[in-house]
Design a protein around this motif. Structure first.
Motif, PDB file in Angstrom:
ATOM      1  N   ARG A 169      12.188   6.306  -9.420  1.00  0.00           N
ATOM      2  CA  ARG A 169      12.650   6.385  -8.025  1.00  0.00           C
ATOM      3  C   ARG A 169      12.934   4.998  -7.442  1.00  0.00           C
ATOM      4  NH1 ARG A 169       9.531  10.528  -4.304  1.00  0.00           N
ATOM      5  NH2 ARG A 169      11.544  10.307  -3.209  1.00  0.00           N
ATOM      6  N   ASN A 170      13.439   4.101  -8.301  1.00  0.00           N
ATOM      7  CA  ASN A 170      13.845   2.758  -7.884  1.00  0.00           C
ATOM      8  C   ASN A 170      12.669   1.932  -7.363  1.00  0.00           C
ATOM      9  OD1 ASN A 170      15.962   0.881  -7.774  1.00  0.00           O
ATOM     10  ND2 ASN A 170      16.366   1.267  -5.608  1.00  0.00           N
ATOM     11  N   ALA A 171      11.472   2.220  -7.901  1.00  0.00           N
ATOM     12  CA  ALA A 171      10.286   1.491  -7.452  1.00  0.00           C
ATOM     13  C   ALA A 171       9.284   1.340  -8.589  1.00  0.00           C
ATOM     14  CB  ALA A 171       9.620   2.223  -6.286  1.00  0.00           C
ATOM     15  N   THR A 172       8.688   0.156  -8.681  1.00  0.00           N
ATOM     16  CA  THR A 172       7.565  -0.084  -9.586  1.00  0.00           C
ATOM     17  C   THR A 172       6.623  -1.063  -8.900  1.00  0.00           C
ATOM     18  OG1 THR A 172       6.938  -0.586 -11.872  1.00  0.00           O
ATOM     19  CG2 THR A 172       8.536  -2.062 -10.850  1.00  0.00           C
ATOM     20  N   GLY A 173       5.448  -1.289  -9.488  1.00  0.00           N
ATOM     21  CA  GLY A 173       4.529  -2.212  -8.842  1.00  0.00           C
ATOM     22  C   GLY A 173       3.142  -2.161  -9.440  1.00  0.00           C
ATOM     23  N   THR A 174       2.155  -2.555  -8.646  1.00  0.00           N
ATOM     24  CA  THR A 174       0.781  -2.638  -9.126  1.00  0.00           C
ATOM     25  C   THR A 174      -0.075  -1.527  -8.531  1.00  0.00           C
ATOM     26  OG1 THR A 174       0.377  -4.256  -7.359  1.00  0.00           O
ATOM     27  CG2 THR A 174       0.731  -5.108  -9.589  1.00  0.00           C
ATOM     28  N   CYS A 175      -1.000  -1.036  -9.366  1.00  0.00           N
ATOM     29  CA  CYS A 175      -1.933   0.017  -8.955  1.00  0.00           C
ATOM     30  C   CYS A 175      -3.334  -0.571  -8.903  1.00  0.00           C
ATOM     31  CB  CYS A 175      -1.917   1.175  -9.954  1.00  0.00           C
ATOM     32  SG  CYS A 175      -0.274   1.666 -10.500  1.00  0.00           S
ATOM     33  N   VAL A 197       0.799  -1.222   0.000  1.00  0.00           N
ATOM     34  CA  VAL A 197       0.000   0.000   0.000  1.00  0.00           C
ATOM     35  C   VAL A 197       0.834   1.276   0.000  1.00  0.00           C
ATOM     36  CG1 VAL A 197      -1.969  -1.201   1.000  1.00  0.00           C
ATOM     37  CG2 VAL A 197      -0.501   0.148   2.494  1.00  0.00           C
ATOM     38  N   THR A 198       0.118   2.395  -0.137  1.00  0.00           N
ATOM     39  CA  THR A 198       0.747   3.672  -0.470  1.00  0.00           C
ATOM     40  C   THR A 198       1.669   4.208   0.606  1.00  0.00           C
ATOM     41  OG1 THR A 198      -1.126   4.269  -1.877  1.00  0.00           O
ATOM     42  CG2 THR A 198       0.303   6.055  -1.167  1.00  0.00           C
ATOM     43  N   SER A 199       1.191   4.298   1.842  1.00  0.00           N
ATOM     44  CA  SER A 199       1.978   4.969   2.877  1.00  0.00           C
ATOM     45  C   SER A 199       3.310   4.276   3.125  1.00  0.00           C
ATOM     46  CB  SER A 199       1.176   5.061   4.178  1.00  0.00           C
ATOM     47  OG  SER A 199       0.727   3.789   4.594  1.00  0.00           O
ATOM     48  N   VAL A 200       3.313   2.954   3.103  1.00  0.00           N
ATOM     49  CA  VAL A 200       4.554   2.204   3.307  1.00  0.00           C
ATOM     50  C   VAL A 200       5.492   2.428   2.120  1.00  0.00           C
ATOM     51  CG1 VAL A 200       5.564  -0.085   3.589  1.00  0.00           C
ATOM     52  CG2 VAL A 200       3.413   0.485   4.728  1.00  0.00           C
ATOM     53  N   THR A 201       4.934   2.414   0.925  1.00  0.00           N
ATOM     54  CA  THR A 201       5.753   2.609  -0.278  1.00  0.00           C
ATOM     55  C   THR A 201       6.341   4.010  -0.313  1.00  0.00           C
ATOM     56  OG1 THR A 201       4.338   1.040  -1.454  1.00  0.00           O
ATOM     57  CG2 THR A 201       5.773   2.424  -2.789  1.00  0.00           C
ATOM     58  N   ILE A 212      10.659  -1.192 -15.992  1.00  0.00           N
ATOM     59  CA  ILE A 212       9.486  -2.024 -15.736  1.00  0.00           C
ATOM     60  C   ILE A 212       8.321  -1.106 -15.363  1.00  0.00           C
ATOM     61  CG2 ILE A 212       8.517  -3.937 -14.395  1.00  0.00           C
ATOM     62  CD1 ILE A 212      11.400  -4.779 -13.744  1.00  0.00           C
ATOM     63  N   PRO A 213       7.434  -0.779 -16.293  1.00  0.00           N
ATOM     64  CA  PRO A 213       6.307   0.118 -15.989  1.00  0.00           C
ATOM     65  C   PRO A 213       5.404  -0.457 -14.902  1.00  0.00           C
ATOM     66  CG  PRO A 213       6.566  -0.173 -18.362  1.00  0.00           C
ATOM     67  CD  PRO A 213       7.446  -1.200 -17.705  1.00  0.00           C
ATOM     68  N   ALA A 214       4.769   0.430 -14.157  1.00  0.00           N
ATOM     69  CA  ALA A 214       3.766  -0.008 -13.181  1.00  0.00           C
ATOM     70  C   ALA A 214       2.576  -0.614 -13.920  1.00  0.00           C
ATOM     71  CB  ALA A 214       3.320   1.167 -12.320  1.00  0.00           C
ATOM     72  N   HIS A 215       1.886  -1.511 -13.251  1.00  0.00           N
ATOM     73  CA  HIS A 215       0.773  -2.236 -13.871  1.00  0.00           C
ATOM     74  C   HIS A 215      -0.528  -1.928 -13.144  1.00  0.00           C
ATOM     75  CE1 HIS A 215      -1.570  -5.393 -15.729  1.00  0.00           C
ATOM     76  NE2 HIS A 215      -1.809  -5.936 -14.555  1.00  0.00           N
ATOM     77  N   VAL A 216      -1.569  -1.544 -13.889  1.00  0.00           N
ATOM     78  CA  VAL A 216      -2.883  -1.275 -13.308  1.00  0.00           C
ATOM     79  C   VAL A 216      -3.698  -2.560 -13.314  1.00  0.00           C
ATOM     80  CG1 VAL A 216      -5.006   0.054 -13.485  1.00  0.00           C
ATOM     81  CG2 VAL A 216      -2.817   1.127 -14.087  1.00  0.00           C
ATOM     82  N   VAL A 217      -4.083  -3.017 -12.147  1.00  0.00           N
ATOM     83  CA  VAL A 217      -4.899  -4.231 -12.021  1.00  0.00           C
ATOM     84  C   VAL A 217      -6.366  -3.846 -12.179  1.00  0.00           C
ATOM     85  CG1 VAL A 217      -5.511  -6.181 -10.548  1.00  0.00           C
ATOM     86  CG2 VAL A 217      -3.201  -5.222 -10.448  1.00  0.00           C
ATOM     87  N   ASP A 218      -7.041  -4.437 -13.150  1.00  0.00           N
ATOM     88  CA  ASP A 218      -8.426  -4.044 -13.426  1.00  0.00           C
ATOM     89  C   ASP A 218      -9.373  -5.236 -13.535  1.00  0.00           C
ATOM     90  OD1 ASP A 218      -7.559  -5.092 -15.785  1.00  0.00           O
ATOM     91  OD2 ASP A 218      -7.928  -3.313 -17.001  1.00  0.00           O
ATOM     92  N   PRO A 255      16.044  -2.227  -4.689  1.00  0.00           N
ATOM     93  CA  PRO A 255      14.871  -1.909  -5.517  1.00  0.00           C
ATOM     94  C   PRO A 255      13.571  -2.280  -4.817  1.00  0.00           C
ATOM     95  CG  PRO A 255      16.550  -3.032  -6.803  1.00  0.00           C
ATOM     96  CD  PRO A 255      16.961  -3.146  -5.372  1.00  0.00           C
ATOM     97  N   ILE A 256      12.522  -1.539  -5.130  1.00  0.00           N
ATOM     98  CA  ILE A 256      11.221  -1.724  -4.487  1.00  0.00           C
ATOM     99  C   ILE A 256      10.186  -2.157  -5.520  1.00  0.00           C
ATOM    100  CG2 ILE A 256       9.331  -0.536  -3.281  1.00  0.00           C
ATOM    101  CD1 ILE A 256      11.551   1.438  -2.264  1.00  0.00           C
ATOM    102  N   VAL A 257       9.407  -3.172  -5.177  1.00  0.00           N
ATOM    103  CA  VAL A 257       8.225  -3.538  -5.948  1.00  0.00           C
ATOM    104  C   VAL A 257       7.037  -3.423  -4.999  1.00  0.00           C
ATOM    105  CG1 VAL A 257       6.993  -5.380  -7.127  1.00  0.00           C
ATOM    106  CG2 VAL A 257       9.411  -5.020  -7.595  1.00  0.00           C
ATOM    107  N   PHE A 258       6.099  -2.536  -5.319  1.00  0.00           N
ATOM    108  CA  PHE A 258       4.990  -2.286  -4.409  1.00  0.00           C
ATOM    109  C   PHE A 258       3.714  -2.997  -4.861  1.00  0.00           C
ATOM    110  CE2 PHE A 258       5.279   1.465  -7.276  1.00  0.00           C
ATOM    111  CZ  PHE A 258       4.040   1.418  -7.898  1.00  0.00           C
ATOM    112  N   ILE A 259       2.875  -3.287  -3.869  1.00  0.00           N
ATOM    113  CA  ILE A 259       1.595  -3.940  -4.107  1.00  0.00           C
ATOM    114  C   ILE A 259       0.474  -2.982  -3.704  1.00  0.00           C
ATOM    115  CG2 ILE A 259       0.122  -5.933  -3.583  1.00  0.00           C
ATOM    116  CD1 ILE A 259       2.579  -7.476  -2.738  1.00  0.00           C
ATOM    117  N   SER A 260      -0.439  -2.703  -4.640  1.00  0.00           N
ATOM    118  CA  SER A 260      -1.678  -1.990  -4.344  1.00  0.00           C
ATOM    119  C   SER A 260      -1.473  -0.552  -3.894  1.00  0.00           C
ATOM    120  CB  SER A 260      -2.483  -2.753  -3.281  1.00  0.00           C
ATOM    121  OG  SER A 260      -3.784  -2.223  -3.161  1.00  0.00           O
ATOM    122  N   VAL A 261      -0.923   0.262  -4.788  1.00  0.00           N
ATOM    123  CA  VAL A 261      -0.866   1.708  -4.581  1.00  0.00           C
ATOM    124  C   VAL A 261      -1.892   2.336  -5.524  1.00  0.00           C
ATOM    125  CG1 VAL A 261       0.534   3.777  -4.892  1.00  0.00           C
ATOM    126  CG2 VAL A 261       1.530   1.745  -3.818  1.00  0.00           C
TER     127      VAL A 261
END
Length: 282
Positions: free
Chosen positions: A90-96, A52-56, A241-247, A67-73
């Motif tokens: 900013r050394n981070a990618t992940g899922t939105c 989630v956002t605040s931790v990321t 590695i672009p961020a990925h939108v989960v839909d 490197p950071i891979v985030f879940i659910s931002v």
């Protein structure tokens, strides 16, 4: 989310024999979170996975070499985590994850057609919550609902805020919010006693006793995040590695809560939603 991530990694060949997971839990305490993040650097981790956002945001602000891979931002660009979804700078990618407001409140109209006002409960210090709440207020305002909101800064304020909302609105909407999630049973008990439905932003809220949600699957979000982690571990730099939108949305309804609220589910609705039972609703 975590279980989905590990399952996704297993599918990709990262088994218990080949990868070690070290889990840290800040327990909702921002000071503890920063202490954890300060301790991570230099421990030789190949990857830091944040939820989630605040931790990321906190992790990115440390400018860690890991490197950071985030879940659910919800919105990593607005949250300052990356310049654009295509440009992880900013050394981070992940899922939105995007909460589909139109689909959620269309479901609300079908389940509870008489509601005219919606109360929103959230912690304004959490960026994920503020972004989601603003989208909810915009949609509800356009569609003729009266909106009331109560903000809380810690779990001790939740009982009073929930009681206020059930007294002045027909239904309550809850965003994905760590402060709110810490007191979900309390919120649901108050709402059920007042015979007011709760609409949530995650299936886990419904399994806890909220009436319904339309949202991305938390498990699937974690699973799809594993695919991004795999790209990095296979040698692709994070900034490529672009961020990925989960839909892929899940419509979830709690049958026991519906019964407790005196609602009947149409045969057509039963065919199109995931039904859950919790044993909590009386």
């Amino acid at each position: 989310m975590k279980e989905g991530f590990v399952a996704g990694m297993n599918e990709l060949g990262y088994t218990e024999e080949t990868v070690e997971y070290v889990q840290y839990d800040a327990g909702g305490n921002i000071s503890t979170l920063h202490t954890i993040l300060n301790s991570v650097e230099g421990k030789g981790f190949d990857l830091l996975v944040t939820l989630v956002t605040s931790v990321t945001q906190a992790a990115v602000s440390k400018e860690l070499s890991t490197p950071i891979v985030f879940i659910s931002v919800t919105d990593p660009v607005e949250a300052g985590i990356m310049a654009s979804l295509q440009n992880p700078d900013r050394n981070a990618t992940g899922t939105c994850n995007v909460v589909p407001m139109e689909e959620l409140f269309q479901l609300a109209k079908e389940l509870t057609p008489d509601i005219r006002s919606v109360g929103i409960l959230y912690d304004p210090s959490l960026p994920n919550s503020v972004i989601t709440v603003n989208r909810a207020k915009e949609y509800l305002g356009k569609t003729g609902f009266v909106v009331a909101e109560c903000t809380v800064t810690n779990s001790s304020e939740i009982q009073s805020a929930t009681q206020t909302l059930v007294g002045i609105t027909d239904a309550i909407y809850l965003p994905i919010d760590s402060t709110i999630l810490s007191a979900i049973p309390q919120i649901i008990d108050i709402a059920l006693q007042a015979k007011k439905p709760i609409y949530g932003s995650a299936p886990s809220m419904v399994t806890s006793g909220a009436l319904a949600s339309v949202s991305v699957s938390e498990w699937e979000t974690g699973r799809q995040t594993a695919q991004l982690a795999d790209k990095y571990l296979q040698g692709i730099p994070i900034n490529q590695i672009p961020a990925h939108v989960v839909d892929s949305f899940v419509h979830t309804v709690n049958q026991e809560t519906a019964k407790a609220l005196g609602l009947s589910l149409s045969a057509n609705l039963v065919k199109t939603v995931e039904l859950v039972n919790t044993g909590r609703a009386k």
